[in-house]
Design an enzyme around this catalytic site. Sequence first.
Site, PDB file in Angstrom:
ATOM      1  N   LYS A 124      71.123  50.439  63.154  1.00 39.29           N
ATOM      2  CA  LYS A 124      70.385  51.597  63.665  1.00 39.29           C
ATOM      3  C   LYS A 124      71.318  52.661  64.216  1.00 39.29           C
ATOM      4  O   LYS A 124      71.064  53.856  64.073  1.00 39.29           O
ATOM      5  CB  LYS A 124      69.376  51.178  64.737  1.00 39.29           C
ATOM      6  CG  LYS A 124      68.165  50.473  64.162  1.00 39.29           C
ATOM      7  CD  LYS A 124      67.058  50.357  65.187  1.00 39.29           C
ATOM      8  CE  LYS A 124      65.882  49.566  64.625  1.00 39.29           C
ATOM      9  NZ  LYS A 124      64.933  49.154  65.641  1.00 39.29           N
ATOM     10  N   LYS A 207      64.585  45.382  52.874  1.00 38.41           N
ATOM     11  CA  LYS A 207      63.380  44.983  53.604  1.00 38.41           C
ATOM     12  C   LYS A 207      62.280  46.047  53.472  1.00 38.41           C
ATOM     13  O   LYS A 207      62.590  47.235  53.509  1.00 38.41           O
ATOM     14  CB  LYS A 207      63.790  44.826  55.075  1.00 38.41           C
ATOM     15  CG  LYS A 207      62.788  44.186  55.975  1.00 38.41           C
ATOM     16  CD  LYS A 207      63.322  44.099  57.401  1.00 38.41           C
ATOM     17  CE  LYS A 207      63.245  45.426  58.124  1.00 38.41           C
ATOM     18  NZ  LYS A 207      63.470  45.363  59.560  1.00 38.41           N
ATOM     19  N   LYS A 210      58.649  50.648  57.517  1.00 33.87           N
ATOM     20  CA  LYS A 210      57.900  51.897  57.702  1.00 33.87           C
ATOM     21  C   LYS A 210      58.826  53.101  57.669  1.00 33.87           C
ATOM     22  O   LYS A 210      58.383  54.228  57.486  1.00 33.87           O
ATOM     23  CB  LYS A 210      57.085  51.855  59.000  1.00 33.87           C
ATOM     24  CG  LYS A 210      57.865  51.510  60.250  1.00 33.87           C
ATOM     25  CD  LYS A 210      56.901  51.116  61.393  1.00 33.87           C
ATOM     26  CE  LYS A 210      57.571  50.168  62.360  1.00 33.87           C
ATOM     27  NZ  LYS A 210      56.667  49.391  63.171  1.00 33.87           N
TER      28      LYS A 210
END
Length: 344
Positions: A124, A207, A210
Amino acid sequence: MTAAKFTPRVFSGIQPSGGLTLGNYLGAIKRFVDVQNDGLKGQRFETIYCMVDMHAITATLPDPATLQKNTRELCAGFIASGIDPEKSILFNQSRVPEHAQLAWIFNCVARMGWMQRMTQWKDKAGKNAENASLGLFAYPALMAADILIYHATHVPVGEDQKQHIELTRDIAAKFNHDYGVDFFPMTEPVIEGAATRVMSFRDGTKKMSKSDPSDASRINMTDDADTIAKKIRKAKTDPEPLPETLEGLKDRPEARNLVNIYAALSDKTAEEAMAEVAGQQFGQFKPMLADLAAAKLAPISSEMARLMQEPGEIDAILARGAERAREITAPILDETYRIVGLVR
Ligand code: TYM
């Protein structure tokens, strides 16, 4: 340390960052419903499920009205999927201040080196770690506090959260050791079922998420039956028919993903699902999967839409859930403060 001294208790959380996916549903929410109704391996559990809104401000600071809407929508998603707010404690994290209070203590227990090894932090923060928030770095300590403020013994999650649960155990062990107590449990991750890692429909090595820019890469829990069917028909696959055994799917990640989804939606193991669909062409298998997915998911999305018309009802459920949560968290925080020598 044995788990016997602790009440069998399940805790898990989901970020209200907008847009629940099939990955969240199969990897987490559906499992939460199963544990609520049937327990785990023949044992009953208290079940506590949380919308972790404080985690949802770590990567970016969302618009406040959007964050509140996402929290309500997530609550609607839980209820529409079968979480019963009478049987389970259902609430949002920011209503229960003991999470943040314990997190501060864990910030002082956890080591910088432990946090730097977290793969989600590395993913991230990316190359721009200097510019990431301190909250994003400390995120796993807050997650450990979410779990341990309930003395939770088991945490059902998808595969991607495994490392964070291992860190939770490290924090519990260091706290217990440093203060010479046997206070926090060694929480077990529960990563089970055929769909612990649902992959993207565009790339079977990534993966389902969203945050993927391609809407075709995922099924959203708000998609209607037609959209669900269309996305499954268009999902990337290879030209070969399905093999006879799971072994034959080893180097076929897209095909493996669809078989896993079929298994999880029909409450079968991957082996059982494989035996049923062995040898099928995708022209036969995909419409069957699309029908199954639409039949299972479309009622959830329409119930979510109905619940979203009643925001007052959702807020009342969250307020009541937080009251029940605090009956557990307040005494555990009191005892933690006593052990540490803090006064409240
Ligand atoms: P979050 O909000 O990213 O995801 C919520 C849950 O969904 C699972 N999941 C998946 N499972 C299978 N396949 C996928 N493609 C997929 N995508 C998501 C996740 O594994 C997770 O179980 N840090 C957590 C939230 C959290 C938490 C906690 C969880 C905060 N405190 C305490 C458990 C206990 C997170 O960001 O999950």
